[in-house]
Design a protein around this motif. Structure first.
Motif, PDB file in Angstrom:
ATOM      1  N   PHE B  96     -43.803  21.540  -3.389  1.00  0.00           N
ATOM      2  CA  PHE B  96     -44.191  22.465  -2.319  1.00  0.00           C
ATOM      3  C   PHE B  96     -43.481  22.116  -1.010  1.00  0.00           C
ATOM      4  O   PHE B  96     -43.619  21.011  -0.483  1.00  0.00           O
ATOM      5  CB  PHE B  96     -45.706  22.435  -2.105  1.00  0.00           C
ATOM      6  N   ILE B 201     -53.831  19.302   5.159  1.00  0.00           N
ATOM      7  CA  ILE B 201     -54.373  19.756   3.880  1.00  0.00           C
ATOM      8  C   ILE B 201     -55.795  19.224   3.706  1.00  0.00           C
ATOM      9  O   ILE B 201     -56.038  18.031   3.829  1.00  0.00           O
ATOM     10  CB  ILE B 201     -53.436  19.352   2.722  1.00  0.00           C
ATOM     11  N   ALA B 202     -56.702  20.156   3.442  1.00  0.00           N
ATOM     12  CA  ALA B 202     -58.124  19.813   3.468  1.00  0.00           C
ATOM     13  C   ALA B 202     -58.541  19.006   2.250  1.00  0.00           C
ATOM     14  O   ALA B 202     -58.179  19.308   1.120  1.00  0.00           O
ATOM     15  CB  ALA B 202     -58.949  21.093   3.548  1.00  0.00           C
ATOM     16  N   GLU B 318     -67.321  19.804  -0.947  1.00  0.00           N
ATOM     17  CA  GLU B 318     -66.336  20.536  -0.151  1.00  0.00           C
ATOM     18  C   GLU B 318     -64.964  20.504  -0.831  1.00  0.00           C
ATOM     19  O   GLU B 318     -64.250  21.509  -0.865  1.00  0.00           O
ATOM     20  CB  GLU B 318     -66.259  19.939   1.259  1.00  0.00           C
ATOM     21  N   SER B 321     -64.301  22.970  -3.686  1.00  0.00           N
ATOM     22  CA  SER B 321     -63.997  24.320  -3.213  1.00  0.00           C
ATOM     23  C   SER B 321     -62.626  24.363  -2.536  1.00  0.00           C
ATOM     24  O   SER B 321     -61.819  25.263  -2.790  1.00  0.00           O
ATOM     25  CB  SER B 321     -65.109  24.748  -2.245  1.00  0.00           C
ATOM     26  N   ASN B 322     -62.335  23.356  -1.701  1.00  0.00           N
ATOM     27  CA  ASN B 322     -61.042  23.321  -1.013  1.00  0.00           C
ATOM     28  C   ASN B 322     -59.870  23.286  -1.984  1.00  0.00           C
ATOM     29  O   ASN B 322     -58.799  23.804  -1.684  1.00  0.00           O
ATOM     30  CB  ASN B 322     -60.959  22.094  -0.094  1.00  0.00           C
ATOM     31  N   SER B 324     -59.723  24.653  -4.906  1.00  0.00           N
ATOM     32  CA  SER B 324     -59.667  25.800  -5.821  1.00  0.00           C
ATOM     33  C   SER B 324     -58.393  26.610  -5.634  1.00  0.00           C
ATOM     34  O   SER B 324     -57.962  27.311  -6.544  1.00  0.00           O
ATOM     35  CB  SER B 324     -60.863  26.728  -5.579  1.00  0.00           C
ATOM     36  N   ARG B 325     -57.800  26.535  -4.455  1.00  0.00           N
ATOM     37  CA  ARG B 325     -56.591  27.344  -4.208  1.00  0.00           C
ATOM     38  C   ARG B 325     -55.404  26.866  -5.037  1.00  0.00           C
ATOM     39  O   ARG B 325     -54.425  27.590  -5.167  1.00  0.00           O
ATOM     40  CB  ARG B 325     -56.254  27.342  -2.719  1.00  0.00           C
ATOM     41  N   TYR B 326     -55.492  25.661  -5.559  1.00  0.00           N
ATOM     42  CA  TYR B 326     -54.381  25.166  -6.382  1.00  0.00           C
ATOM     43  C   TYR B 326     -54.598  25.654  -7.810  1.00  0.00           C
ATOM     44  O   TYR B 326     -55.153  24.953  -8.653  1.00  0.00           O
ATOM     45  CB  TYR B 326     -54.282  23.635  -6.273  1.00  0.00           C
ATOM     46  N   VAL B 329     -51.055  30.079  -9.211  1.00  0.00           N
ATOM     47  CA  VAL B 329     -50.697  31.490  -9.072  1.00  0.00           C
ATOM     48  C   VAL B 329     -49.599  31.703  -8.032  1.00  0.00           C
ATOM     49  O   VAL B 329     -48.589  32.332  -8.308  1.00  0.00           O
ATOM     50  CB  VAL B 329     -51.934  32.357  -8.715  1.00  0.00           C
ATOM     51  N   ARG B 330     -49.793  31.158  -6.830  1.00  0.00           N
ATOM     52  CA  ARG B 330     -48.881  31.501  -5.729  1.00  0.00           C
ATOM     53  C   ARG B 330     -47.868  30.418  -5.391  1.00  0.00           C
ATOM     54  O   ARG B 330     -46.794  30.692  -4.911  1.00  0.00           O
ATOM     55  CB  ARG B 330     -49.704  31.841  -4.480  1.00  0.00           C
ATOM     56  N   TYR B 331     -48.232  29.165  -5.583  1.00  0.00           N
ATOM     57  CA  TYR B 331     -47.344  28.035  -5.290  1.00  0.00           C
ATOM     58  C   TYR B 331     -47.897  26.834  -6.031  1.00  0.00           C
ATOM     59  O   TYR B 331     -48.989  26.905  -6.603  1.00  0.00           O
ATOM     60  CB  TYR B 331     -47.277  27.767  -3.765  1.00  0.00           C
ATOM     61  N   TYR B 345     -54.830  28.671 -15.733  1.00  0.00           N
ATOM     62  CA  TYR B 345     -55.627  27.895 -14.770  1.00  0.00           C
ATOM     63  C   TYR B 345     -55.904  26.491 -15.311  1.00  0.00           C
ATOM     64  O   TYR B 345     -55.702  25.497 -14.631  1.00  0.00           O
ATOM     65  CB  TYR B 345     -56.996  28.567 -14.552  1.00  0.00           C
ATOM     66  N   ARG B 349     -54.136  23.102 -13.777  1.00  0.00           N
ATOM     67  CA  ARG B 349     -54.971  22.173 -13.025  1.00  0.00           C
ATOM     68  C   ARG B 349     -55.145  20.851 -13.774  1.00  0.00           C
ATOM     69  O   ARG B 349     -55.193  19.787 -13.149  1.00  0.00           O
ATOM     70  CB  ARG B 349     -56.318  22.828 -12.700  1.00  0.00           C
TER      71      ARG B 349
END
Lengths: 481, 494
Positions: B96, B201-202, B318, B321-322, B324-326, B329-331, B345, B349
């Motif tokens: 990335f 990055i959270a 937390e 949930s933070n 989950s964006r990985y 799909v997009r990067y 998925y 992951r």
């Protein structure tokens, strides 16, 4: 057995903000895929949400419009689930503490086959702010699915009712009223084709007279009132048939197919996600003060209910007329413009609900797109008021205005529609008519009232329709008695 | 030069004694020499770095220099930096390249500081030894057999080995302070909300906070002047007037500069679990503080023992949930082959995350699940308030709290890698401040002899009240005026 249907609605209203609810990306509809997806929309690592104040103001406006409690403190939560068009893997929504609490909306249910028109109050449970997801695009590239994140993060106000509605007609009346209200206060463009106003309808049935609610099925994403009506009617009958056949209703999400007119289960609720809601640590609780409410209230237009009452009081309009004129903001604004331009209120109301509405309906036009402007209609009504033209002639002028043939006085002149109001001239015409029709005069004198009307007709004919009918009546009466 | 303070480096640049390019090259040469063995940096880009140094030289020549202009810093790989690989220590983000700058990065850029490279870290900042990094562990410069601490292990090793003038880190449960203790330098975790999290990055949003990792309190103060400040892009960023964190430093010299200062010593921080050799060094440092005029009072933080359990409910919740964006799909990492969406998925992951990250996602998902939420997440939030209350009470009796930063000195690589609970206990003294949102600091307090001879650094922790960073820096500075622990360098790296 007699059955009763119980209906509740959840409506996703897209708020008319310039930018998204948690970022500065534009919300304009119809752009090239992913051109309105900033780093927040894409959910890049490290990005954070910042709440759009305009979206909050929209929510407050709505709360004020439905006389609701507005929470002094509400909380954004994360609704966690995986889906390709949900970039963060969670949707930011409000869960336990929504910004708008209990409120109500009074609806007018139109007359049905066997029912009179009636009013009913629908209770609104809550309305909360949330973000929209993106869109999956299938087939744009052969064998692939694409994701368009332009819509991701568009602000939505989800408005939830109590299960207060008892027929498809009531549900549609509510949806229409809500649709009108959100446009009236200017928080939503109401464009149902573009998905700005989408309804999910919860339907259950129970034996009439019983209290306990039946198991509900949720019809998702209805984007036209016609489909809503059809879907509810079909779904209600399906549930009744199922129960009467000894079956059971499973809680489920269903989709309506406009081609077949049927509803079909999409997934059952047992397979439903555990969304693992928890307060979003990236956002502070939303605080709305009394000052905030007062400030928003000051910017709000007069609400339909208030305007309706004012129309009744100030203009002496009937409740029915006042309700009809305040059914939409554009209609009400049009009416006010006509009256402000000097026309009398009652004729203005009659013309709007008569000739104008008929034309608009026939050509499927919105009031805003009327070829006859409010100023033109006012001018036309003034010409009736000052006896320049008759009501009949006015209809011709209206037609000509609709076709864009010019301004009111211009049309009256070119078409020679000016009314004859000189009593001397009218008397001369009447004298001629009386002389030419002795038989009718005799009949009248013998007590036949009809003969009088015939003589009026003859006089009007002789004046080529231009004589003032009231004057003709008056003079003729004088001459015959 | 490599051991000089930021002020000294700044003066050298201002007086044209050395150019930023020369200074940068000196550090780049050290990196080339030592990084292959230490593994502190995981992304280097000489071209970009030297371009910044040249720009800094131009800025200095034009007379526009600011205190940190031209000075080379290391940036933890948790901060997005435009055009730089930003991996967060994970295979998930191994490829990335960030298209935008984190607030912290743009703050350093704005003053013309030089970015030497991105430093190694525990994967998604989850770890206390830097051993969870996808890019391999980091050596403690004081003893290559030992860990530097974590999660900011790369920044820690870079500061300790003088592979940068100073570095940035982030601290969710101790990730700046524990490595500062284990590597012998000064690290500050500011009050929550003081440094914008935008572009960082959270891991656990309500606990994450960026801060400086440097040789001295004075250096940290200079960095805070750059890092702290309101940022509208972070809703939890605090809108407060700009502060000069160096303002009190010159006032803490002389005979008894800390007269009147009340130091609270929490009895719970000196109880069972603290290594005797660490306790001894910490007590000696506190004795030194008494000499500087401070008085000490015993205080109690009665809910201390709940910090770790509470943290390991809230932070994973937390994080689950933070992260989950990985989703591939997009990067980020996407599995090479998969059957359908769900399979994509799961494989992406499963392949992209390491064991510790998966462990925390599992814990977090569990505690947020329907039926468990009240018993875990909600209960933890309630206890979190009790922990805040403990500190509120404590600060009625004292101005600053002191104690050990970590229960032990640097431990051996692999020693705790298979025992997550033992690893979690590394943060037993630091986690409470994150839960309370308070500022915490670790300063070098001396060395403890290790069994095989190599002395290992020990940190003294300072915990201040909200927004009390300036006073904490003064208090740390006062000690650093009468001690030289912060100037020691690991043997063999001179």
């Amino acid at each position: 057995m007699e059955w009763e249907v119980v209906i509740g609605l959840e409506t996703h209203t897209q708020l008319k903000t310039k930018t998204k609810i948690f970022s500065g990306a534009s919300t304009t509809y119809g752009a090239e895929p992913n051109t309105q997806a900033c780093e927040v929309s894409i959910a890049l690592p490290g990005v954070l949400p910042v709440l759009n104040k305009q979206a909050v103001e929209c929510a407050i406006q709505f709360g004020l419009a439905i006389d609701a409690d507005i929470a002094p403190r509400s909380v954004f939560a994360r609704k966690n689930y995986f889906y390709p068009d949900l970039p963060k893997g969670y949707q930011i929504s409000q869960y336990e503490l929504p910004v708008v609490g209990k409120g109500k909306l009074t609806i007018q249910v139109p007359p049905g086959k066997n029912t009179e028109a009636y009013e009913k109050t629908i209770h609104i449970t809550r309305a909360h702010l949330e973000e929209d997801a993106g869109k999956s695009v299938h087939g744009a590239v052969e064998g692939m699915s694409g994701i368009d994140l332009n819509r991701a993060g568009t602000p939505l106000l989800e408005i939830v009712t109590e299960p207060d509605m008892r027929s498809a007609a009531e549900a549609v009346a509510y949806a229409k009223k809500l649709h009108e209200l959100v446009q009236w206060i200017g928080i939503c463009d109401g464009n149902m084709q573009e998905g700005s106003f989408r309804c999910d309808v919860n339907v259950s049935v129970r034996p009439k007279g019983t209290e306990k609610l039946g198991t509900r099925r949720e019809i998702k994403n209805l984007n036209s009132f016609k489909f809503m009506q059809q879907a509810i009617e079909y779904e209600t009958q399906w549930q009744i048939d199922t129960l009467e056949d000894g079956g059971k209703i499973q809680q489920a999400t269903v989709l309506f197919n406009p081609d077949t007119g049927e509803t079909r289960a999409m997934r059952s609720k047992e397979e439903a996600n555990d969304y693992r809601y928890f307060p979003d640590p990236d956002l502070l609780p939303l605080i709305v003060t009394e000052e905030d409410k007062a400030r928003v209230k000051a910017t709000m237009p007069e609400l339909p209910e208030a305007m309706k009452a004012r129309f009744e009081a100030d203009y002496g309009l009937s409740t029915y007329d006042a309700a009809a004129l305040t059914a939409s903001r554009t209609m009400a604004d049009y009416f006010v413009s006509v009256v402000q331009a000097g026309a009398e209120a009652k004729p203005a109301a009659n013309w709007m609900m008569g000739a104008l509405s008929a034309k608009l309906n026939a050509e499927e036009k919105a009031t805003a797109d009327s070829p006859v402007s409010a100023l033109q209609l006012a001018q036309l009504l003034k010409r009736i008021q000052d006896n320049t033209i008759s009501n009949n002639a006015a209809k011709q002028v209206f037609e000509a205005l609709w076709l864009g043939e010019g301004e009111v006085d211009e049309i009256i002149a070119t078409k020679g529609l000016k009314q004859e109001s000189d009593s001397g001239a009218i008397e001369a015409i009447i004298d001629g008519v009386l002389a030419a029709n002795p038989a009718m005069v005799e009949e009248f004198k013998a007590g036949k009232e009809k003969a009088f009307n015939a003589l009026v007709g003859q006089a009007m004919k002789a004046s080529k329709g231009k004589a003032n009918p009231a004057q003709v009546n008056e003079i003729l009466k004088k001459k015959l008695t | 030069m490599i051991n000089s303070s930021l002020n000294t480096l700044s003066q050298m640049l201002a007086s044209k004694q050395i150019s930023s390019v020369e200074m940068t090259n000196t550090f780049l040469a050290r990196i080339q020499q030592y990084n292959p063995s230490i593994n502190a940096y995981i992304a280097l880009d000489e071209q970009k770095t030297l371009a910044q140094a040249q720009a800094a030289d131009a800025k200095i020549a034009a007379g526009n220099a600011e205190p940190l202009t031209g000075i080379p810093f290391a940036q933890k790989d948790i901060f997005c930096a435009k055009g730089w690989k930003t991996t967060c220590g994970s295979k998930m983000l191994a490829n990335f390249v960030a298209p935008y700058d984190a607030h912290v990065i743009s703050q350093f850029d704005a003053v013309g500081a030089v970015n030497l490279g991105k430093t190694n870290m525990d994967e998604f900042a989850m770890g206390s030894s830097n051993e969870t990094s996808y890019f391999g562990g980091v050596k403690n410069p004081w003893d290559f057999d030992r860990v530097p601490g974590g999660s900011s292990g790369g920044s820690a090793a870079a500061v300790a080995a003088r592979l940068c003038a100073a570095a940035t880190g982030t601290d969710t449960g101790g990730s700046i302070r524990q490595p500062a203790s284990l590597c012998g330098f000064t690290g500050l975790k500011p009050t929550y909300g003081l440094v914008s999290r935008y572009g960082m990055i959270a891991f656990a949003s309500s606990l994450d906070q960026a801060g400086p990792m440097a040789k001295s309190a004075e250096d940290c103060a200079l960095m805070m002047n750059v890092m702290a400040g309101f940022d509208a892009r972070d809703s939890t960023s605090l809108n407060r007037p700009k502060e000069d964190y160096t303002r009190g430093l010159s006032g803490v010299t002389g005979d008894q500069p800390l007269k009147g200062l009340r130091i609270g010593l929490p009895k719970e921080y000196f109880a069972e679990g603290l290594e005797a050799s660490v306790a001894k060094v910490v007590q000696e440092a506190i004795a030194e503080y008494r000499k500087l005029g401070a008085e000490t009072v015993e205080i109690s933080l009665p809910n201390s023992h709940l910090s770790i359990p509470v943290y390991y409910v809230l932070a994973p919740a937390e994080a689950s949930s933070n992260l989950s964006r990985y989703d591939g799909v997009r990067y980020g990492h996407r599995a090479a082959e998969y059957d359908d969406l769900m399979d994509m998925y799961m494989k992406s992951r499963a392949e992209g995350f390491g064991a510790e990250v998966k462990r925390r996602i599992l814990i977090g998902t569990y505690v947020l699940s329907a039926g468990y939420y009240d018993a875990y997440y909600l209960k933890a939030q309630q206890i979190r308030r009790l922990i805040v209350q403990d500190f509120t009470e404590a600060f009625k009796q004292c101005d600053i709290i002191m104690g050990p930063t970590a229960p032990s000195t640097a431990f051996k690589a692999g020693e705790k890698a298979d025992d997550p609970v033992a690893m979690y206990l590394q943060d037993v003294y630091t986690i409470a401040t994150n839960l309370a949102g308070l500022p915490g600091m670790s300063i070098p307090a001396g060395f403890a002899p290790s069994h095989l001879g190599k002395p290992l650094p020990v940190g003294l922790q300072l915990i201040g009240n909200y927004f009390d960073e300036a006073r904490m820096l003064d208090v740390a500075h006062a000690y650093q005026q009468v001690s030289d622990w912060h100037t020691h360098m690991p043997v063999g790296l001179e």
